[in-house]
Structures are given as structure tokens and as C-alpha cells.
Design a protein around this motif. Structure first.
Motif, PDB file in Angstrom:
ATOM      1  N   ARG A 101       0.845  -1.191   0.000  1.00  0.00           N
ATOM      2  CA  ARG A 101       0.000   0.000   0.000  1.00  0.00           C
ATOM      3  C   ARG A 101       0.881   1.242   0.000  1.00  0.00           C
ATOM      4  O   ARG A 101       1.831   1.343   0.776  1.00  0.00           O
ATOM      5  CB  ARG A 101      -0.908   0.058   1.224  1.00  0.00           C
ATOM      6  CG  ARG A 101      -1.864  -1.092   1.369  1.00  0.00           C
ATOM      7  CD  ARG A 101      -2.853  -1.212   0.251  1.00  0.00           C
ATOM      8  NE  ARG A 101      -3.794  -0.106   0.240  1.00  0.00           N
ATOM      9  CZ  ARG A 101      -4.651   0.138  -0.734  1.00  0.00           C
ATOM     10  NH1 ARG A 101      -4.675  -0.642  -1.787  1.00  0.00           N
ATOM     11  NH2 ARG A 101      -5.471   1.145  -0.672  1.00  0.00           N
ATOM     12  N   ARG A 103       1.103   5.494   0.377  1.00  0.00           N
ATOM     13  CA  ARG A 103       0.439   6.625   1.019  1.00  0.00           C
ATOM     14  C   ARG A 103       1.244   7.887   0.787  1.00  0.00           C
ATOM     15  O   ARG A 103       2.474   7.849   0.784  1.00  0.00           O
ATOM     16  CB  ARG A 103       0.322   6.416   2.530  1.00  0.00           C
ATOM     17  CG  ARG A 103      -0.604   5.285   2.929  1.00  0.00           C
ATOM     18  CD  ARG A 103      -0.722   5.167   4.415  1.00  0.00           C
ATOM     19  NE  ARG A 103      -1.459   6.327   4.931  1.00  0.00           N
ATOM     20  CZ  ARG A 103      -1.635   6.569   6.218  1.00  0.00           C
ATOM     21  NH1 ARG A 103      -1.111   5.767   7.119  1.00  0.00           N
ATOM     22  NH2 ARG A 103      -2.327   7.610   6.611  1.00  0.00           N
ATOM     23  N   GLY A 106       1.123  10.638   6.528  1.00  0.00           N
ATOM     24  CA  GLY A 106       0.343  10.039   7.604  1.00  0.00           C
ATOM     25  C   GLY A 106       1.106  10.002   8.905  1.00  0.00           C
ATOM     26  O   GLY A 106       2.212  10.533   9.017  1.00  0.00           O
ATOM     27  N   LYS A 127       6.394  10.443   1.686  1.00  0.00           N
ATOM     28  CA  LYS A 127       5.685   9.332   1.047  1.00  0.00           C
ATOM     29  C   LYS A 127       6.090   8.002   1.669  1.00  0.00           C
ATOM     30  O   LYS A 127       7.180   7.881   2.213  1.00  0.00           O
ATOM     31  CB  LYS A 127       5.964   9.362  -0.451  1.00  0.00           C
ATOM     32  CG  LYS A 127       5.322  10.594  -1.095  1.00  0.00           C
ATOM     33  CD  LYS A 127       6.017  11.025  -2.355  1.00  0.00           C
ATOM     34  CE  LYS A 127       5.380  12.261  -2.951  1.00  0.00           C
ATOM     35  NZ  LYS A 127       5.350  13.423  -2.073  1.00  0.00           N
ATOM     36  N   ASN A 185      -2.145   0.817  -5.850  1.00  0.00           N
ATOM     37  CA  ASN A 185      -3.056   0.512  -4.740  1.00  0.00           C
ATOM     38  C   ASN A 185      -4.306  -0.229  -5.184  1.00  0.00           C
ATOM     39  O   ASN A 185      -5.170  -0.505  -4.380  1.00  0.00           O
ATOM     40  CB  ASN A 185      -3.455   1.782  -3.971  1.00  0.00           C
ATOM     41  CG  ASN A 185      -2.378   2.247  -3.017  1.00  0.00           C
ATOM     42  OD1 ASN A 185      -1.449   1.520  -2.712  1.00  0.00           O
ATOM     43  ND2 ASN A 185      -2.508   3.463  -2.543  1.00  0.00           N
TER      44      ASN A 185
END
Length: 186
Positions: A101, A103, A106, A127, A185
Motif C-alpha cells: 500500500r 500513502r 500520515g 511518502k 493501490n
């Protein structure tokens, strides 16, 4: 310039452990492109290479997982790499083994290597590629699980995830990360 960092722990003892999947992706990128990592002043093994005309830093921190930021920050400072141009590859207990995955940014999600990088960069704006290692199915402590090797039955899934993560890294060098996320993804 962009930076791709794979997280893990140094030393032969940890080489094939779940926690070292980030190192395994960096090793795959190095192997594919005939690059060579060397130990340097950034508390890690790194190389500066060119791909499709763009400079890229590859890094394997040698600080142990919980201190990864102590390697990432000096390298990004030295080469003046913006945190938004940093991609970190690491293991994730909350994803099934072999699942990949991506992203944009976060929190740390309980991962101490990511926590250290957030603390040292002073931002969550970098990232990530998370690679699933699953959770222990027995009462095995999490620390023993992540520092254990993948069972042979998971070898094909693990290898596929390493290849996919390396493909995603190479794709990011050619197109915006949002496009790469949309592609990988699925």
C-alpha cells in the motif's frame, strides 16, 4: 533530487527478518540497476544515482529501526532534499503478508522507525510504501514476530511484494506519486 529509504536493522542476524523488508526492496533496486551501496557519514548505506535524468538517493539506515530518523535527516539535510521528495519503505503488521500500500503522508501507526523519521524531519509529509507482514497468529510477542524470518510458505508472496514495491519506486521517478498510488493501490 528524491530519496528512497528502506527501513530495517543492520547485521546478518536480521537480514531475512520481517522487519527488514524495506532493506530487501532497496537491495532489489540496487540489483536491478547495477548500483552499489556504501557505508557513509549518514549512519547508513547509501548511493546517489541517476535514473531517467533525475538524481536519486537510496538509503538503508544502519542505526537500527527505532533510530531511523538519525540517518534520514542528515542525508536529506546534506543534499537539501525536501521531505515531500522522500519515500520510506517499511513493514506493516496491519496488512496481510505480501500486500503493498502506498500513502502520500500520515502518522506513524505505532511503527517506531516511522516515528523516528517524523520526529527528526519534523513533519509527516513524506511518502510511504507499506508492505504487509501480517500479525502473529499465536501468542508470540510482536517484537519476536517482526524479528523472525518469513516462513517458506510465504516466500512467493514476499518476493512478489518486493518486486511490486521496487516497481512502484521506479514509477515514482517518472510520474507524480498520486498516479503511482492509483496504479499500485488497486
Amino acid at each position: 533530487m528524491k530519496c528512497i529509504t528502506g527501513l530495517g536493522n543492520p547485521g546478518r542476524k536480521y537480514k531475512k527478518t520481517r522487519h527488514n523488508i524495506g532493506f530487501m526492496v532497496i537491495d532489489e533496486l540496487v540489483s536491478r540497476n547495477n548500483w552499489k551501496l556504501k557505508k557513509d557519514k549518514f549512519n547508513g548505506k547509501s548511493t546517489i544515482e541517476t535514473m531517467d535524468g533525475d538524481k536519486i538517493a537510496l538509503l538503508k539506515p544502519q542505526t537500527y529501526m527505532n533510530l531511523s530518523g538519525e540517518s534520514v535527516r542528515p542525508l536529506t539535510d546534506f543534499y537539501d532534499i525536501d521531505p515531500e521528495d522522500v519515500l520510506v519503505i517499511y513493514d506493516d503488521l496491519d496488512l496481510p503478508t505480501g500486500k503493498v500500500r502506498l500513502r502520500q503522508k500520515g502518522g506513524h501507526g505505532g511503527h517506531n522507525g516511522i516515528r523516528s523519521i517524523i520526529d527528526h524531519l519534523g513533519t509527516r509529509e513524506f511518502k510511504r510504501i507499506r508492505i504487509g507482514i501480517g500479525r502473529p497468529v499465536t501468542q508470540q510477542p510482536v517484537v519476536d514476530y517482526v524479528l523472525g524470518e518469513f516462513p517458506k510458505a510465504e516466500a512467493a508472496d514476499v518476493d512478489a511484494s518486493i518486486q511490486k514495491a521496487a516497481d512502484a519506486c521506479e514509477a515514482w521517478l517518472k510520474k507524480p506519486f498520486q498516479e503511482v498510488m492509483n496504479e499500485f493501490n488497486r
